[in-house]
Design a protein around this motif. Sequence first.
Motif, PDB file in Angstrom:
ATOM      1  N   ASN A 115      -0.932  -1.493 -10.128  1.00 31.97           N
ATOM      2  CA  ASN A 115       0.382  -2.127 -10.264  1.00 31.97           C
ATOM      3  C   ASN A 115       1.514  -1.242  -9.755  1.00 31.97           C
ATOM      4  O   ASN A 115       2.425  -1.719  -9.086  1.00 31.97           O
ATOM      5  CB  ASN A 115       0.639  -2.504 -11.723  1.00 31.97           C
ATOM      6  CG  ASN A 115      -0.327  -3.566 -12.224  1.00 31.97           C
ATOM      7  OD1 ASN A 115      -0.659  -4.488 -11.495  1.00 31.97           O
ATOM      8  ND2 ASN A 115      -0.782  -3.429 -13.457  1.00 31.97           N
ATOM      9  N   ASP A 116       1.460   0.058 -10.060  1.00 28.69           N
ATOM     10  CA  ASP A 116       2.537   0.970  -9.697  1.00 28.69           C
ATOM     11  C   ASP A 116       2.053   1.938  -8.611  1.00 28.69           C
ATOM     12  O   ASP A 116       1.358   2.914  -8.893  1.00 28.69           O
ATOM     13  CB  ASP A 116       3.001   1.752 -10.931  1.00 28.69           C
ATOM     14  CG  ASP A 116       4.189   2.646 -10.642  1.00 28.69           C
ATOM     15  OD1 ASP A 116       4.744   2.560  -9.516  1.00 28.69           O
ATOM     16  OD2 ASP A 116       4.570   3.438 -11.521  1.00 28.69           O
TER      17      ASP A 116
ATOM     18  N   GLY B  41       0.805  -1.218   0.000  1.00 29.59           N
ATOM     19  CA  GLY B  41       0.000   0.000   0.000  1.00 29.59           C
ATOM     20  C   GLY B  41       0.833   1.261   0.000  1.00 29.59           C
ATOM     21  O   GLY B  41       1.986   1.253  -0.426  1.00 29.59           O
ATOM     22  N   VAL B  42       0.244   2.350   0.490  1.00 32.16           N
ATOM     23  CA  VAL B  42       0.965   3.615   0.581  1.00 32.16           C
ATOM     24  C   VAL B  42       0.811   4.180   1.985  1.00 32.16           C
ATOM     25  O   VAL B  42      -0.175   3.913   2.684  1.00 32.16           O
ATOM     26  CB  VAL B  42       0.454   4.649  -0.456  1.00 32.16           C
ATOM     27  CG1 VAL B  42       0.678   4.160  -1.869  1.00 32.16           C
ATOM     28  CG2 VAL B  42      -1.025   4.997  -0.231  1.00 32.16           C
ATOM     29  N   VAL B  43       1.795   4.972   2.397  1.00 25.57           N
ATOM     30  CA  VAL B  43       1.755   5.671   3.680  1.00 25.57           C
ATOM     31  C   VAL B  43       1.450   7.136   3.412  1.00 25.57           C
ATOM     32  O   VAL B  43       2.114   7.786   2.605  1.00 25.57           O
ATOM     33  CB  VAL B  43       3.083   5.536   4.439  1.00 25.57           C
ATOM     34  CG1 VAL B  43       3.077   6.412   5.687  1.00 25.57           C
ATOM     35  CG2 VAL B  43       3.332   4.077   4.812  1.00 25.57           C
ATOM     36  N   ALA B  44       0.418   7.630   4.090  1.00 26.56           N
ATOM     37  CA  ALA B  44       0.034   9.030   3.969  1.00 26.56           C
ATOM     38  C   ALA B  44       0.063   9.668   5.360  1.00 26.56           C
ATOM     39  O   ALA B  44       0.249   8.970   6.372  1.00 26.56           O
ATOM     40  CB  ALA B  44      -1.364   9.141   3.353  1.00 26.56           C
ATOM     41  N   THR B  45      -0.093  10.987   5.421  1.00 24.35           N
ATOM     42  CA  THR B  45      -0.150  11.667   6.710  1.00 24.35           C
ATOM     43  C   THR B  45      -1.352  12.593   6.761  1.00 24.35           C
ATOM     44  O   THR B  45      -1.793  13.128   5.743  1.00 24.35           O
ATOM     45  CB  THR B  45       1.122  12.502   6.971  1.00 24.35           C
ATOM     46  OG1 THR B  45       1.281  13.475   5.920  1.00 24.35           O
ATOM     47  CG2 THR B  45       2.349  11.632   7.050  1.00 24.35           C
TER      48      THR B  45
ATOM     49  N   LYS C 182       2.590   9.050  -4.919  1.00 23.49           N
ATOM     50  CA  LYS C 182       3.443   9.852  -4.041  1.00 23.49           C
ATOM     51  C   LYS C 182       3.176  11.344  -4.240  1.00 23.49           C
ATOM     52  O   LYS C 182       3.089  11.828  -5.364  1.00 23.49           O
ATOM     53  CB  LYS C 182       4.915   9.539  -4.307  1.00 23.49           C
ATOM     54  CG  LYS C 182       5.841  10.135  -3.259  1.00 23.49           C
ATOM     55  CD  LYS C 182       7.273   9.660  -3.446  1.00 23.49           C
ATOM     56  CE  LYS C 182       8.184  10.247  -2.379  1.00 23.49           C
ATOM     57  NZ  LYS C 182       9.580   9.805  -2.544  1.00 23.49           N
ATOM     58  N   ASP C 183       3.007  12.055  -3.117  1.00 23.95           N
ATOM     59  CA  ASP C 183       2.744  13.510  -3.071  1.00 23.95           C
ATOM     60  C   ASP C 183       1.325  13.873  -3.496  1.00 23.95           C
ATOM     61  O   ASP C 183       1.002  15.062  -3.561  1.00 23.95           O
ATOM     62  CB  ASP C 183       3.752  14.297  -3.918  1.00 23.95           C
ATOM     63  CG  ASP C 183       5.172  14.162  -3.400  1.00 23.95           C
ATOM     64  OD1 ASP C 183       5.330  14.083  -2.170  1.00 23.95           O
ATOM     65  OD2 ASP C 183       6.106  14.126  -4.210  1.00 23.95           O
ATOM     66  N   GLN C 184       0.474  12.884  -3.744  1.00 20.11           N
ATOM     67  CA  GLN C 184      -0.918  13.192  -4.095  1.00 20.11           C
ATOM     68  C   GLN C 184      -1.754  13.414  -2.832  1.00 20.11           C
ATOM     69  O   GLN C 184      -1.525  12.794  -1.794  1.00 20.11           O
ATOM     70  CB  GLN C 184      -1.547  12.051  -4.899  1.00 20.11           C
ATOM     71  CG  GLN C 184      -1.137  12.003  -6.352  1.00 20.11           C
ATOM     72  CD  GLN C 184      -2.014  11.049  -7.158  1.00 20.11           C
ATOM     73  OE1 GLN C 184      -3.184  10.856  -6.857  1.00 20.11           O
ATOM     74  NE2 GLN C 184      -1.439  10.453  -8.182  1.00 20.11           N
ATOM     75  N   ASP C 185      -2.751  14.303  -2.928  1.00 17.50           N
ATOM     76  CA  ASP C 185      -3.749  14.483  -1.876  1.00 17.50           C
ATOM     77  C   ASP C 185      -4.944  13.599  -2.197  1.00 17.50           C
ATOM     78  O   ASP C 185      -5.481  13.662  -3.303  1.00 17.50           O
ATOM     79  CB  ASP C 185      -4.195  15.944  -1.790  1.00 17.50           C
ATOM     80  CG  ASP C 185      -3.090  16.860  -1.292  1.00 17.50           C
ATOM     81  OD1 ASP C 185      -2.324  16.442  -0.412  1.00 17.50           O
ATOM     82  OD2 ASP C 185      -2.992  17.996  -1.806  1.00 17.50           O
TER      83      ASP C 185
END
Length: 366
Positions: free
Chosen positions: A156-157, A133-137, A162-165
Amino acid sequence: MMDNQNIENNENEMSMQDLMDLYDKPVRIGQIIKGKIIQLDDKEAIVALVGASHDGKLVIEEATVDSEGNLTEVLELGQEIEAKVIRRPQENDSFFILSMVEMHREEAIRDLRAAHENNETVKVKVKDAVKGGVVATYLGQRVFIPASHLELHSVNDLSVYKDQDLDVNVIEIEEKRGTTRVVASRRKKLQEDRIAQEASAWESFEVGQVLEGHVERLTDFGAFVNVNGVDGLLHVSEISYGKVGKPSDVLKVGDELKVKIIALDNEKKRLSLSLKALQENPWTRIEEKYPEGSVVLGKVVRFTDFGAFIELEPGVDGLAHISQLSHQRVESPSEVLTIGETIKVKILDSSEENKKVSLSIKAIES
């Protein structure tokens, strides 16, 4: 009895004592404290703290979760702030070390709990792609979004996020060993958006409309093209006037194209699309394009018992009757022709109305 002067002196003494108690009261780790910025540069701020024996220091990493910028873009000299104390003065550093990030993290956890309880969305910023997955804050609080909850389809990618809201729903929040684990999902928001978009699209669709779309997926019988959030079927027979074996021969997923609505069923939510309807019918003015007596090149595309079909252009196949294949007697077209072969033929007759072109090979043989 005390006179007025003594009463006034006692009150003054109490006020002075209260003030002394305020400054003698130790500043605790984790305490939220107020202060005014008295010194500021790109990377750190010095803060005069209320009720503390030492000033505070606030570095850019503890001032904002986005520490790549300039602290002077975030704070101003003379500004009054609140921050959490995360370290007391030490021998080699006489400042209280402060953190606005940690203070905001507590606020973030309250917000995330409320969002979870009320089924509301929050906006998070993706910091990195990790396994699964992805890590957000959110205000400094870590939020994990599983890959399966990023889209309505598989991803897939993960690095593209990254850096998206992203607007997400909190699906799990748990306190464990002093840390708060937050898991979020974007799927529900996307599903709600899709439902609203599809409802609006179905209200606007009309037979004959020409719309921009993109190919979502391919099957043996056609392609599903997304127009205004709705997947419509582009049947293989509607891709071209020419012969199309399977859609993947001429289309690929992601292709952008214009399509025409040729049928729709609002009740069953079925949308039929056509590319062919936007192309000129190759039989139009066929007599002008292939006048009687002209000699043209064609490609042998299929055989029958009674002759061979020769493709003159995509969508236009002419018939060379078996009696027109050679001056010699021919039992089967395969005796004198090969599928895929390019040959010269003579136009014997052409008809737009009947969509027929009659051809002859022997008429040009010497």
